[in-house]
Every structure is written in structure tokens, then in C-alpha cells.
Design a protein around this motif. Structure first.
Motif, mmCIF file in Angstrom:
data_model
loop_
_atom_site.group_PDB
_atom_site.id
_atom_site.type_symbol
_atom_site.label_atom_id
_atom_site.label_comp_id
_atom_site.label_asym_id
_atom_site.label_seq_id
_atom_site.Cartn_x
_atom_site.Cartn_y
_atom_site.Cartn_z
ATOM 1 N N ARG A 84 0.834 -1.209 0.000
ATOM 2 C CA ARG A 84 0.000 0.000 0.000
ATOM 3 C C ARG A 84 0.868 1.258 0.000
ATOM 4 N NH1 ARG A 84 -2.676 -1.198 4.128
ATOM 5 N NH2 ARG A 84 -1.586 0.080 5.646
ATOM 6 N N ALA A 85 1.868 1.308 0.871
ATOM 7 C CA ALA A 85 2.726 2.497 0.962
ATOM 8 C C ALA A 85 3.491 2.719 -0.337
ATOM 9 C CB ALA A 85 3.689 2.352 2.141
ATOM 10 N N THR A 86 3.959 1.635 -0.932
ATOM 11 C CA THR A 86 4.701 1.754 -2.197
ATOM 12 C C THR A 86 3.779 2.229 -3.306
ATOM 13 O OG1 THR A 86 6.234 0.022 -1.492
ATOM 14 C CG2 THR A 86 6.154 0.514 -3.855
ATOM 15 N N TRP A 87 2.578 1.633 -3.394
ATOM 16 C CA TRP A 87 1.651 2.056 -4.442
ATOM 17 C C TRP A 87 1.246 3.511 -4.243
ATOM 18 C CZ3 TRP A 87 0.806 1.882 -9.096
ATOM 19 C CH2 TRP A 87 -0.318 2.494 -9.664
ATOM 20 N N GLN A 88 1.029 3.947 -3.001
ATOM 21 C CA GLN A 88 0.674 5.346 -2.757
ATOM 22 C C GLN A 88 1.796 6.274 -3.211
ATOM 23 O OE1 GLN A 88 -0.435 5.253 1.397
ATOM 24 N NE2 GLN A 88 -2.596 4.961 0.910
ATOM 25 N N ALA A 89 3.049 5.867 -2.984
ATOM 26 C CA ALA A 89 4.185 6.685 -3.422
ATOM 27 C C ALA A 89 4.244 6.744 -4.947
ATOM 28 C CB ALA A 89 5.488 6.133 -2.850
ATOM 29 N N VAL A 90 4.044 5.613 -5.601
ATOM 30 C CA VAL A 90 4.056 5.576 -7.068
ATOM 31 C C VAL A 90 2.897 6.417 -7.610
ATOM 32 C CG1 VAL A 90 3.718 4.064 -9.089
ATOM 33 C CG2 VAL A 90 5.236 3.347 -7.230
ATOM 34 N N SER A 91 1.727 6.250 -7.023
ATOM 35 C CA SER A 91 0.550 7.001 -7.448
ATOM 36 C C SER A 91 0.771 8.500 -7.293
ATOM 37 C CB SER A 91 -0.657 6.546 -6.617
ATOM 38 O OG SER A 91 -1.793 7.269 -6.951
ATOM 39 N N ARG A 92 1.313 8.903 -6.164
ATOM 40 C CA ARG A 92 1.592 10.325 -5.925
ATOM 41 C C ARG A 92 2.588 10.847 -6.962
ATOM 42 N NH1 ARG A 92 1.888 9.765 -0.908
ATOM 43 N NH2 ARG A 92 4.071 9.203 -0.777
ATOM 44 N N MET A 93 3.640 10.056 -7.246
ATOM 45 C CA MET A 93 4.653 10.455 -8.222
ATOM 46 C C MET A 93 4.019 10.643 -9.602
ATOM 47 S SD MET A 93 7.691 8.153 -9.839
ATOM 48 C CE MET A 93 6.423 7.128 -10.546
ATOM 49 N N TYR A 94 3.204 9.659 -10.042
ATOM 50 C CA TYR A 94 2.561 9.765 -11.349
ATOM 51 C C TYR A 94 1.580 10.933 -11.394
ATOM 52 C CZ TYR A 94 4.301 5.426 -13.491
ATOM 53 O OH TYR A 94 5.081 4.458 -14.062
ATOM 54 N N ASN A 95 0.826 11.160 -10.330
ATOM 55 C CA ASN A 95 -0.109 12.277 -10.309
ATOM 56 C C ASN A 95 0.613 13.614 -10.357
ATOM 57 O OD1 ASN A 95 -2.915 11.564 -10.436
ATOM 58 N ND2 ASN A 95 -2.628 10.480 -8.501
ATOM 59 N N GLU A 96 1.741 13.728 -9.661
ATOM 60 C CA GLU A 96 2.524 14.970 -9.717
ATOM 61 C C GLU A 96 3.040 15.215 -11.131
ATOM 62 O OE1 GLU A 96 5.549 14.609 -6.694
ATOM 63 O OE2 GLU A 96 4.092 14.839 -5.070
ATOM 64 N N GLU A 97 3.481 14.166 -11.794
ATOM 65 C CA GLU A 97 3.974 14.296 -13.171
ATOM 66 C C GLU A 97 2.813 14.641 -14.108
ATOM 67 O OE1 GLU A 97 6.862 14.505 -16.092
ATOM 68 O OE2 GLU A 97 7.119 14.361 -13.925
ATOM 69 N N ALA A 98 1.693 13.949 -13.957
ATOM 70 C CA ALA A 98 0.524 14.191 -14.814
ATOM 71 C C ALA A 98 -0.022 15.596 -14.610
ATOM 72 C CB ALA A 98 -0.552 13.147 -14.522
ATOM 73 N N ASN A 99 0.050 16.087 -13.378
ATOM 74 C CA ASN A 99 -0.456 17.415 -13.062
ATOM 75 C C ASN A 99 0.250 18.505 -13.873
ATOM 76 O OD1 ASN A 99 -2.234 19.072 -11.581
ATOM 77 N ND2 ASN A 99 -0.586 19.612 -10.175
ATOM 78 N N LYS A 100 1.497 18.266 -14.246
ATOM 79 C CA LYS A 100 2.243 19.226 -15.078
ATOM 80 C C LYS A 100 1.567 19.412 -16.436
ATOM 81 C CE LYS A 100 6.702 17.852 -13.109
ATOM 82 N NZ LYS A 100 7.983 17.184 -13.427
#
Length: 159
Positions: free
Chosen positions: A11-27
Motif C-alpha cells: 500500500r505504501a509503495t503504491w501510494q508513493a508511485v501514485s503520488r509520483m505519477y499524479n505529480e507528473e501528470a499534473n504538469k
């Protein structure tokens, strides 16, 4: 990490990956869900909307919201399925194909970065363990005890 449970680590790893992808997508004024949807639409003849949910592991209401947003942004168009009037086919627009390529490059960059820091053997072990976990869940073996008690629960982890 010794006392952390496997589900916590996942869960913690997926949340980190999800946050990373969302930050990139937000650009690019997008979301991770949009990126994954774009990557799941790879058919020139259109992708059945019913195939997207299971492919992405997304609930119908979330998928509907994502597709509506994608249509409003000009990434996709929806057309009735000529073979089944009740179904809908999703097509990428030229803009959608452009953003799909961006999403693909982002995923490949992430994978390459991980591969630069983790040995192929460890990656293969990780994939094998993840596949076993998925198989156990699919076959509903997680909460069965060795004596076949279907109501048994996972024992508290040893500290």
C-alpha cells in the motif's frame, strides 16, 4: 521495515508511485487515471468501454468520471458500437494519441530508473511474488487456514 506487514509495504509503495505519477501528470493538466486510461486504449478499431474497467482495475463510476473528463479535454471520442448498439467504443483523438505517447514515455522512464537501481534478479523476484499474491487473492486462498477453515484470518505478524 522488519515489523511491517506485506500489505502495508504494498500500500505504501503504491501510494508513493501514485503520488509520483499524479505529480507528473499534473504538469500536463492530467491525472494518473487519465494516463493509465490512455495506455489502455490501444486499438485502432476502438476500445470497448466495458473492457477498460477490468483492464485498469477501476470501478465503473470512477471510469465514467475519467472518460467524461477525457472527452471534455478532447483526448477521446465515444461512438456506439456498430456490432452491439448498447455498447460504446472509445477512440483516441490525435491529441489523445499525443498524450498517450507522453504517458508511455513517463512509464518507461520510471521503469528504466528502477532497473538502474535494482538488479534484474530482484526485479524478477518482485514480479514472481506479486504474481503469487495475485493468484492467492484470485483463488481466494488468503483467508483459508491450512485445515480449510474459510473463516480463518491472517495471524498477527510476529514482531
Amino acid at each position: 521495515m522488519k515489523n511491517k506487514t506485506l500489505d502495508y509495504i504494498l500500500r505504501a509503495t503504491w501510494q508513493a508511485v501514485s503520488r509520483m505519477y499524479n505529480e507528473e501528470a499534473n504538469k500536463y493538466d492530467a491525472t494518473m487515471a487519465t494516463g493509465f486510461a490512455l495506455l489502455s486504449m490501444d486499438r485502432e478499431e476502438g476500445t470497448p468501454s466495458t473492457a477498460l474497467g477490468p483492464r485498469m482495475g477501476m470501478e465503473a463510476t470512477s471510469l465514467t468520471r475519467t472518460l467524461k473528463s477525457m472527452e471534455e479535454k478532447g483526448l477521446i471520442i465515444r461512438k456506439k458500437n456498430p456490432e452491439d448498439g448498447r455498447g460504446v467504443l472509445i477512440y483516441l483523438t490525435d491529441f489523445g494519441r499525443e498524450k498517450r505517447e507522453l504517458s508511455k514515455n513517463t512509464v518507461l522512464k520510471f521503469n528504466e530508473s528502477v532497473r538502474q537501481h535494482v538488479s534484474e534478479e530482484k526485479i524478477n523476484n518482485f514480479i514472481e511474488v506479486a504474481e503469487i499474491i495475485n493468484e492467492l487473492i484470485q483463488n481466494k486462498h488468503i483467508f483459508k487456514s491450512e485445515d480449510g477453515d474459510k473463516n480463518a484470518t491472517i495471524q498477527e505478524t510476529k514482531k
